[in-house]
Design an enzyme around this catalytic site. Structure first.
Site, mmCIF file in Angstrom:
data_model
loop_
_atom_site.group_PDB
_atom_site.id
_atom_site.type_symbol
_atom_site.label_atom_id
_atom_site.label_comp_id
_atom_site.label_asym_id
_atom_site.label_seq_id
_atom_site.Cartn_x
_atom_site.Cartn_y
_atom_site.Cartn_z
ATOM 1 N N THR A 1 0.825 -1.210 0.000
ATOM 2 C CA THR A 1 0.000 0.000 0.000
ATOM 3 C C THR A 1 0.864 1.266 0.000
ATOM 4 O OG1 THR A 1 -0.199 -0.298 2.382
ATOM 5 C CG2 THR A 1 -2.059 -1.014 1.037
ATOM 6 N N GLU B 1 2.004 12.513 1.943
ATOM 7 C CA GLU B 1 2.116 13.691 1.068
ATOM 8 C C GLU B 1 3.396 13.746 0.246
ATOM 9 O OE1 GLU B 1 -0.293 16.277 2.955
ATOM 10 O OE2 GLU B 1 -0.386 14.824 4.562
#
Lengths: 712, 330
Positions: free
Chosen positions: A600, A670
């Site tokens: 992931t 991010e």
């Protein structure tokens, strides 16, 4: 190159690829999202938004609408329940847009002016569209540009120190052999997750129960408690599955509207935002106008560093897009200056959009570094190595770990950077000019206090309860792996329950802080439980539960510069006769602490890099100066990268141990975005010899630049 | 949501009769544009007459060697048809350049011709638009217009026609057939789309109540050597910012015949007859191509932010005609 684990790795779950534990539910449709969960007696609310950019509501003609089929009520500033907005919440003072229907002022297009509630969603919508609202309009200003006369330096903003300064900037610029002084702009950008915002509110045995789609149920519950002056224990917010957030799913007017309506009607009320409403109500990334001045010796050593960033905010709330914070981490200089400026306009308040600050800031700064490398005749990676700081350039604090050069080294090796001819405009393949570019990336590694409970069940399984949010990141799976290692059991024996404010306070999924914060709390509770179980004895029917609270441990953490780092590489093809830009390759190498789930994590990096590509070439909201609203505020008009734009993307990471951190996780939500737009813009320069300092790099801009270059 | 009636029809006369009885009814083809506009409130039909099951889904040769394409042929089937690909390759390429696979599977030839503009003011009820609400004004003139018209626009509307398919059809002199309660009729594509003038809301010359039944492509040997090139702001799933359909017949270094049409520059597919006149009988050279483009674009009236389209179209004319010339030489 994949890191192993920083925490007790008896089972080795952390660091091993694991498919999402709820993956089957999601792909078979068994997972239900907020707007799909059934309630008896459910009523449906539809928001009505202002169509003027500034003024006062003269009248809301609710009588004809109340007579329409199925309509139950129309809430507006004359009849809605009062809410309290004078408080300080988890993230400071609330955005005044949460105080809907409290007064007649309209500060921007899209301000909620009414909620129509009806028996069905269709009836509510039809009535909402029929509702006539009259305004006394006032002149508005929505024009954002560098040097706007209203620009000011924010004072005492809780989110950021607006300015940092050391040394004599002008003197150092004057003494520099090489100077770059350029302006860069990025446009207004919007985060529109696939799943629209949706909240259902009801009163249940004296408690307010909200089924929501959000990034932090602790946060939403505590703000709703304050807004409606409720005992925090009497508010429950759940958010089991979330179809994307990206910073947009915190508090929005729809949750407040749902609570108001259920309070008035005494039945459950659901409010779902439309795609177009999302463009006005859930925040966006402010446009930026940035000026960067770099002064260096001929060998590339920085003497002067100046990054000034202007962004916009609304007239009702102050939000700073912190574009100039990167330089406080990345580059030192004898004179160092960073500054944020704001312009108040008649637009909605911007908000955190994935990689807030660093995304637009890195476009400007990492483009400027490339321009400096060109002027110095240096390789861009060598320039960065020359300016690698020992400690935080502004804080003077040590770095917890800083492996940005290791990222460049590994990236350069895999990308084939050593063979690159630095001269621009030389490589052609048919109608395409080819080029490559690179940029650095960084994002803060933060942590927030969290509580967790881990229960050993009588049947030999374990239940982890933590008010985490899985906004598509795989948080539920990550916590399963973390708990497995801490408990020293197989992940299959662990069930993780998340996203319920009744589990106790925990950090929200934002600022790349979720996984680190939650893993810390889960690890401490699981460690304690393992020790208690080691004492032996039978497990009672209700199980044995250990609880944790990381608040004190976080307070005790040594003050350091804690950040993730990375290196971005891109290859592009540009047809200067049509203006088309195609990205052919992206490679990102990261130093981001312990990677919990490589499967992931890679998806999250690649997703971030795709955002960066989209920012570089496509994304741009157009604000209509005449109306003050947006033009094309939907996913047909607002372009982001389509599949055909996204090339082969590779993401990987280097070892990045964080010795003094109990978890070793840094957060990866991010950083994948950061630097990508600069790497692409730098590659476009390498392909064509033309610098693009305004995003997105649209075909018309490439065409105009090529025209200009030909005439010059 | 507003309620509306829905009926499926199985023969052309029944469809025409139904529509004629109800001025607030609309024909529904694939629905890929109409349904979106209904969701946005731009279209508010009282009744939808679903014409997808009409027996108009064939592609066949005409007696003179042209092709007749039924109005309900899907975009996907049209693009995949072997005779279209062989005799009018630019048409297949244009269709494939539009939308997405899923949309092309639904969209019909008739509906594609009648697509509405994607101008952001047209699709937003909160803003003025002369095409949607005649007389309310055109905010695009001074607002967002970087993808608006440079040719044939007016002070009342600067929107572009979104179809890729129609650009190729314009290059190949397609004729549009329709049926009305008074019987059949046809319109050459050059007359099908009306000039903008002061009536931007009236887009075609179709008589009221008419149902498009098909499109006929006259035989055109030049079309076998043709190409469609589309430039857009992302690699897929976006409308053109400039496109070109071109066909070229060069013999002994002399252009015997050329067809040129531009997309995304006007309220209709723009047949570049001035450019064709300049080129016909002359040399197939980059200079000649550029001069021809300049002749066509001399009438361009760009707005503040869309002047780049003049350069783009000029470059596309040169690039695509050069490619076709080089291929003919091989």
């Amino acid at each position: 190159m994949t890191t192993t684990t920083g925490i007790a790795a008896v089972t080795g779950a952390v660091g091993s690829a694991h498919t999402r534990v709820e993956g089957r539910d999601k792909v078979t449709g068994a997972a239900r999202y907020a707007a799909e969960i059934p309630f008896a007696e459910l009523a449906h609310g539809w928001l009505v938004l202002s169509t003027v950019a500034r003024g006062r509501i003269r009248s809301v003609d609710d009588a004809p609408v109340l007579a329409m089929p199925g309509v139950l009520t129309v809430l507006h500033h004359r009849n809605a329940p009062r809410v309290e907005t004078d408080y300080v919440g988890m993230l400071g003072r609330p955005n005044p847009v949460l105080g809907i229907f409290q007064h007649d002022r309209v500060p921007f297009v899209g301000w909620p002016v009414a909620l129509v509630v009806a028996e069905t969603s269709e009836q509510a919508r039809e009535a909402a569209e029929a509702l006539v609202v009259r305004y006394d309009e006032e002149p508005h200003d929505v024009a954002f540009f560098a040097g706007h006369p209203g620009a000011y330096t924010p004072q005492n903003n809780p989110m950021v120190q607006a300015e940092t300064e050391k040394g004599d900037l002008e003197a150092q610029l004057g003494a520099s052999a090489v100077v770059v002084d350029e302006e860069y702009t990025t446009p207004e950008e919007h985060h529109n997750p696939m799943e629209p915002h949706a909240a259902t509110a009801r009163w249940d045995g004296g408690r307010l129960d909200v089924v929501d789609s959000n990034q932090g149920s602790t946060w939403v519950a505590s703000e709703l408690a304050k807004l409606f002056s409720l005992d925090p224990a009497s508010v429950r917010v759940r958010s089991e599955h979330v179809g994307g957030g990206f910073g947009s799913k915190g508090l929005s007017p729809h949750q407040v509207a749902a609570v108001m309506a259920t309070t008035v009607l005494h039945r459950p009320v659901r409010v779902v935002l439309t795609r177009r409403q999302m463009f006005y109500l859930v925040g966006f990334r402010s446009p930026t106008a940035q000026r960067i001045r770099l002064g260096a010796d001929a060998d590339g050593r920085l003497r002067a560093f100046d990054h000034q960033a202007q962004s916009l905010t609304s007239t009702v709330h102050e939000f700073v897009e912190t574009s100039a914070v990167l330089g406080r981490v990345m580059y030192d200089a004898d004179a160092h200056h960073t500054l944020h400026r704001l312009v108040r306009l008649d637009v909605p308040t911007p908000a955190w959009m994935r990689a807030p600050g660093e995304a637009p800031g890195s476009f400007a700064l990492e483009s400027a570094l490339d321009e400096l490398a060109e002027k110095c005749g240096m390789d861009p990676i060598a320039l960065r190595a020359r300016n690698e700081p020992e400690t935080g350039p502004v804080s003077g604090l040590p770095f917890s770990s800083r492996n940005v050069l290791a990222c460049f080294e590994e990236g350069a090796r895999r990308f084939g950077w050593a063979d690159r001819d630095p001269r621009p405009g030389l490589r052609r393949e048919g109608r395409w000019l080819l080029g490559t570019g690179t940029a650095a990336a960084t994002y803060p590694s933060g942590v927030g206090p969290s509580t967790a409970a881990v229960t050993a069940e009588a049947d030999g399984t374990f239940t982890v309860r933590i008010n985490a949010a899985d906004i598509g990141t795989g948080a539920r799976t990550a916590m399963t792996l973390v708990a497995a290692d801490a408990l020293e059991v197989d992940p299959d024996r662990i069930r993780v329950r998340i996203a319920d404010s009744d589990f106790g306070p925990a950090m929200f999924a934002g600022g790349s802080m979720g996984t680190r914060s939650w893993a810390w709390a889960v690890t401490i509770a699981a460690d304690e439980l393992r020790e208690r179980l080691a004492l032996g004895g039978a497990i009672p029917p209700e199980g044995i539960t250990a609880r944790s609270n990381t608040a004190e441990a976080i307070d005790a953490l040594a003050k350091k510069e804690r950040h993730s780092f990375g290196a971005q590489f891109s290859e592009v093809a540009v047809d200067v006769t049509t203006g088309e830009v195609r990205v052919r390759r992206l490679l990102g190498i990261y130093a981001a602490g312990t990677i919990v789930n490589p499967l992931t994590a890679r998806s999250q990096f690649i997703g971030g890099m795709t955002w960066g590509l989209s920012m570089a070439l496509h994304e741009e909201a157009i604000r209509d100066q005449a109306s003050g609203g947006l033009v094309g505020a939907d996913l047909a008009g607002y372009h982001f990268a389509a599949h055909a734009d996204v090339p082969l993307i590779e993401a990987d990471w280097v070892d990045d141990p964080v010795p003094d951190d109990p978890v070793g996780i840094k957060g990866i939500g991010e950083i994948g975005v950061v630097g990508v737009a600069a790497a692409i813009a730098n590659a476009v320069w390498h392909a064509t010899g033309v610098r693009h300092r305004n995003l997105p790099i649209r075909p018309d801009r490439v065409l105009r630049a090529a025209e200009g270059a030909r005439r010059a | 949501m507003r309620e509306f009636g829905y009926e499926r029809v199985f023969d052309v006369s029944g469809a025409v009769a139904l529509l004629g009885a109800d001025p607030d009814a609309r024909f529904l083809g694939g629905g890929t544009n109409l349904v979106d506009l209904m969701k946005a409130g731009v279209e508010r039909p009282a009744r939808l007459i679903d014409v997808r099951e009409l027996p108009l889904d064939g592609v066949e040769f005409t007696r003179d060697g042209g092709l007749r394409i039924g109005a309900t042929v899907t975009n996907s089937d049209l693009a995949a048809h072997p005779e279209v690909r062989r005799h009018y390759p630019a048409l297949a390429q244009a269709v494939l350049a539009g939308a997405s696979g899923q949309l092309r599977n639904m969209a019909t030839v008739g509906g594609n011709l009648l697509q509405r503009t994607r101008c952001g003011y047209f699709t937003d009820l909160s803003k003025p638009c002369n095409k949607r609400a005649p007389g309310s004004g055109c905010p695009a003139l001074t607002g967002e217009h970087h993808n608006h018209a440079i040719l044939g626009a007016s002070e009342h509307c600067v929107a572009t026609h979104p179809s890729d398919m129609a650009v190729a059809l314009a290059a190949f002199d397609a004729v549009i057939s329709y049926e009305t309660a008074d019987g059949p009729g046809e319109l050459p594509i050059a007359d099908f789309y009306l000039p903008v003038g002061d009536t931007p809301h009236i887009e075609t010359a179709l008589p009221p109540g008419a149902l498009i039944t098909g499109v006929t492509l006259p035989p055109a040997p030049v079309a076998a050597h043709s190409r469609y090139r589309k430039v857009r702001e992302r690699a897929s799933y976006a409308f053109a910012i400039g496109s070109i359909a071109a066909a070229l017949d060069v013999q002994d270094d002399v252009i015997r015949e050329v067809r040129l049409a531009f997309g995304a520059v006007a309220s209709r597919p723009w047949r570049a007859r001035a450019a064709e006149r300049v080129l016909t009988g002359g040399p197939a050279s980059a200079e000649a191509f550029a001069a021809a483009a300049d002749a066509e674009l001399a009438g361009a009236e760009p707005l503040a932010e869309n002047g780049y389209k003049v350069t783009l179209i000029r470059n596309l004319v040169v690039a695509v005609l050069t490619e076709l010339t080089e291929e003919a030489d091989r």
